[in-house]
Design an enzyme around this catalytic site. Structure first.
Site, PDB file in Angstrom:
ATOM      1  CG  HIS A 236      34.265  41.455  39.864  1.00  0.00           C
ATOM      2  ND1 HIS A 236      35.258  41.653  38.940  1.00  0.00           N
ATOM      3  CD2 HIS A 236      33.108  41.757  39.243  1.00  0.00           C
ATOM      4  CE1 HIS A 236      34.711  42.073  37.810  1.00  0.00           C
ATOM      5  NE2 HIS A 236      33.407  42.132  37.959  1.00  0.00           N
ATOM      6  NE  ARG A 258      36.822  38.917  33.890  1.00  0.00           N
ATOM      7  CZ  ARG A 258      35.867  38.028  34.141  1.00  0.00           C
ATOM      8  NH1 ARG A 258      35.914  36.846  33.567  1.00  0.00           N
ATOM      9  NH2 ARG A 258      34.901  38.297  34.990  1.00  0.00           N
TER      10      ARG A 258
END
Ligand code: FAD
Length: 574
Positions: A236, A258
Site C-alpha cells: 500500500h 488519494r
C-alpha cells in the site's frame, strides 16, 4: 492431550471465517460448527481493520462486467477468471445480505441510494463504505450473528498443523495450542476451513493485524498443498511513518485519500507522480508504491525517510468530515492530516498469492477448504482496493455452504495420523529444549532481508541473496530457544512460532519472485522490467518437495475474456 470433535472447524474469524460459519449454519442448523481463532472472535484479523470499503457493482451505469474487467486488467491478466467472475457477481448478493439481513449501515446519498466512492485503478466509483471504518461495521454485525446462533468458539487457540489420516488421503483434523493454558488440543473435524488471512508481516513496514503471521500458508505448505502467485505481495503506498519506535508506523492511510484528490510530495515538498504515471496519485497501488520507493532511493525524503501526503488543499473541514478515523489516527501520532503534511511510506499490505482452491472453496486435500486472504488466484498480480473484503466475504460464504454439503455427502470423523501429531508437537516444543536467544534480532534481520531484497523493486542478485539469508535465518531460529518457563500465554514461544511461519513463507515468496522473469502488477523485476506476452500468461506454483521447494508454471486459462477483448458493452455515462 485433549481431543475435541466438531462437524465443521473454521480457522480464523475474519470476513471469510465468520461468513463461512454463518452460511454453514444456515445451510444445516443441526451441524456442530466451531470457530477457532488466534485472537478474540470479532476483535482480531484484518477484516475488522478495513477502512476504505467494499467493491460492488450497484449503481446505474456500472455493471458486473465492468467490475470484472477492472479486476482482470488490474490483476494484469493473471487472475483465474472463474474466481474473479464469482467475486464480482456474488459481491452484489453479499452486500445486500450485509445490509438487509445482518444490519450493516453503509453511508448513503441524499436520495437514499448507497454511497459509493472512488478507489484507485477502477473505472467506476463502486466502493461501498461506512465512513472510513467499514470493517468494524461488518465484523461487529457478523460476530453478533455468530454469537447468537450457538456456534462454538475456541478463542485464543492457535492452529499449528493440518493433520491428515495415516494414508494421507484426507484431512482428519487440526492440532492447536490453547494459548491460555499453553497445552495442545487436537480438534477432529469432518471439514475444515483455512481462513487465517495470510498477512505479509515479514516486511519492515506492514499493515496487517499483529495476530497474523502466515500460519495458514505455512501449514498448507507443510501439508503439501500448492501455493500460487506467491511473488505477488501488494504494497500500500501510504503507510503512516511515525518513527521506528511506534507500532503505528506502517499502518495504512487509506486509498480514499488519494481517490479524493490527495497529493504526494517529496522531501522537497513538490509533487512527483507526474514523472511516473499520467494518472498521478490515482494510479494503481503498485505504480504509486514504486514511484515513492524511487523517490526514497533518490534521497528526496522526509525526516523519517518517506514522502508526504497532503490533503489540506481540499479544505480541512471537508477532510475532517470525510476521513474522521484517519484524521484522528494521524493526530494520535502528532500529524495534522486535515491541515498539514503527514509522512508516509509504502507498506506491505496484502498477499495476492495463496492456496490454490476451486470456486466452491475446495482444495486438493479432501476435507480442507480455503477462503479469503489465505487463497490465491482471485486477484492475479494486483488486488484492487475494495476487492479484499469482497473476496473474503464472498468466498467465505460459499465455502460455508460447500462444507455443509460435503459433510452431508462424505463427511466422517477420520482417524488422524498419530505419528504426525507427535512429530508436530515435538517440532513446536523444540525451542524449550534450546538455550534462549534473541528473537528480536531475528525479526529485524527478516524485516531487512524482505524489505531490501524481496520488496518493491527486485532483481536476481537480490533475490538470490535473500534466499541465502532466509536459509541462514531459519537455521538460526532452529538453534534459538525460549526460556522453559510457564507455557500459559507464553508470547515469546508464540513469537518463535510466528517467526517460523514467516520465514517459511518468505522463502516461498522469494522462490516465486526469482522464477518470474517479468514484471506484472505488484511484482517488479528491475532486470526484467517488461510484462512479457500477455496472451501466454502463466502463474507460479510452489510446493514443498522433499527438503526443497518445487516451483512450476501453469498457463492462465482465459475462460471468459482474452487479452485484447472486453466484456463491457456500455460506455461510461458522460
Ligand atoms: C489496515 C487495513 C485496511 C484494509 N482496508 C481494506 C479496504 O478498505 N477494502 C478491502 O477490500 N480490503 C481491505 N483490507 C484487506 C482486507 O482486510 C482483507 O483482504 C480481508 O479482510 C481478509 O479477510 P480474511 O477473513 O481472509 O482474514 P482476516 O480478516 O485477517 O482474519 C484472519 C483470522 O485468522 C486468525 N488466525 C491467524 N492465524 C491463526 C492461527 N494460526 N490459528 C487460528 N486463527 C488464526 C486471525 O486471528 C483472524 O481472526 C485492509 C487490510 C488492512 C490490514
Amino acid at each position: 492431550m485433549r481431543t475435541l470433535s466438531t462437524d465443521i472447524l473454521v480457522l480464523g474469524s475474519g470476513g471469510a471465517g465468520l461468513f463461512a460459519a454463518l452460511h454453514a449454519h444456515q445451510a444445516e442448523p443441526s451441524l456442530s460448527i466451531t470457530v477457532a481463532v488466534k485472537g478474540l472472535l470479532g476483535k482480531c484479523g484484518c477484516t475488522r481493520m478495513v477502512q476504505g470499503g467494499y467493491n460492488v457493482a450497484l449503481a446505474a451505469g456500472d455493471s458486473v462486467e465492468r467490475h470484472f474487467m477492472d479486476t482482470i486488467e488490474g490483476g494484469k491478466w493473471l487472475p483465474d477468471q472463474e474466481l474473479a467472475w464469482t467475486l464480482v457477481t456474488k459481491a452484489v448478493e453479499r452486500i445486500h445480505e450485509l445490509e438487509n439481513e445482518l444490519g450493516c449501515f453503509f453511508d448513503r446519498n441524499p436520495d437514499g441510494t448507497v454511497h459509493q466512492k472512488a478507489f484507485a485503478g477502477q473505472t467506476f466509483d463502486r466502493t461501498v463504505h461506512k465512513g472510513d471504518l467499514t470493517g468494524i461495521e461488518i465484523i461487529n454485525r457478523l460476530a453478533e450473528q455468530v454469537w447468537s446462533r450457538g456456534i462454538g468458539r475456541l478463542e485464543e487457540h492457535r492452529a499449528v498443523e493440518l493433520v491428515k489420516t495415516a494414508d494421507g488421503s484426507a484431512l482428519a483434523g487440526v492440532l492447536m495450542i490453547d494459548m491460555r493454558r499453553g497445552d495442545f488440543v487436537f480438534v477432529r473435524a469432518k471439514a475444515v476451513l483455512l481462513a487465517t488471512g495470510g498477512g505479509p508481516t515479514m516486511y519492515r513496514f506492514h499493515t496487517p493485524s499483529g495476530d497474523k503471521s502466515c500460519d495458514g500458508l505455512a501449514m498448507a505448505l507443510r501439508a503439501g498443498l500448492p501455493l500460487r502467485d506467491m511473488e505477488m505481495v501488494q504494497f500500500h503506498p501510504t503507510g503512516l511513518l511515525a518513527g521506528a519506535h511506534t507500532r503505528m508506523t506502517g499502518t495504512v492511510l487509506e486509498e480514499g485519500l488519494r481517490g479524493a484528490g490527495g497529493y504526494l510530495l517529496g522531501g522537497d515538498r513538490q509533487r512527483f507522480m507526474h514523472k511516473y504515471d499520467p494518472k498521478l496519485e490515482r494510479a494503481t497501488r503498485d505504480i504509486v508504491s514504486r514511484s515513492i520507493y524511487r523517490e526514497m532511493r533518490a534521497g528526496n525524503t522526509t525526516p523519517n525517510g518517506g514522502v508526504y501526503i497532503q490533503m489540506s488543499h481540499l479544505g480541512p473541514a471537508d477532510v475532517r468530515r470525510q476521513f474522521k478515523g484517519m484524521v484522528e489516527r494521524c493526530a494520535d501520532c502528532g500529524f495534522d492530516l486535515a491541515g498539514g503534511l503527514v509522512e508516509v511510506v509504502p507498506t506491505a499490505h496484502y498477499m495476492m498469492g495463496g492456496v490454490m482452491f476451486r470456486v466452491d472453496g475446495a482444495t486438493q486435500l479432501p476435507g480442507l477448504f480455503a477462503a479469503g486472504e489465505d487463497t490465491g488466484g482471485v486477484h492475479g498480480a494486483n488486488r484492487l482496493g475494495g476487492n479484499g473484503v469482497a473476496n473474503s466475504t464472498v468466498f467465505g460464504g460459499i465455502a460455508g455452504e460447500a462444507m455443509a454439503a460435503w459433510v452431508a455427502r462424505e463427511g466422517a470423523l477420520r482417524e488422524p495420523d498419530r505419528e504426525a501429531i507427535a512429530a508436530s508437537i515435538a517440532a513446536h516444543e523444540k525451542p524449550f529444549g534450546l538455550p534462549a536467544g534473541d528473537l528480536g534480532a531475528i525479526r529485524e534481520e527478516l524485516f531487512a532481508c524482505m524489505w531490501d531484497d524481496v520488496g518493491i523493486l527486485r532483481d536476481a542478485a537480490g533475490l538470490g541473496r535473500a534466499l541465502s539469508r532466509l536459509h541462514a535465518l531459519e537455521e538460526t531460529l532452529m538453534r534459538t530457544g525460549v526460556a522453559d518457563g510457564d507455557r500459559v500465554f507464553n508470547l515469546t514461544w508464540h513469537d518463535w512460532m510466528n517467526l517460523a511461519s514467516l520465514i517459511a513463507v518468505s522463502r516461498v515468496i522469494a522462490t516465486a519472485a526469482l522464477a518470474r522473469e517479468d514484471s506484472r502488477g505488484a511484482h517488479f523485476r528491475e532486470d526484467f522490467p517488461e510484462p512479457g506476452p500477455i496472451a501466454q500468461s502463466d502463474f507460479t506454483v510452489v510446493r514443498q518437495g522433499a527438503g526443497t521447494l518445487e516451483i512450476a508454471r501453469e498457463p492462465v486459462r482465459f475462460t471468459r475474456v482474452k487479452p485484447g477483448e472486453t466484456l463491457i458493452r456500455e460506455a461510461l455515462p458522460a
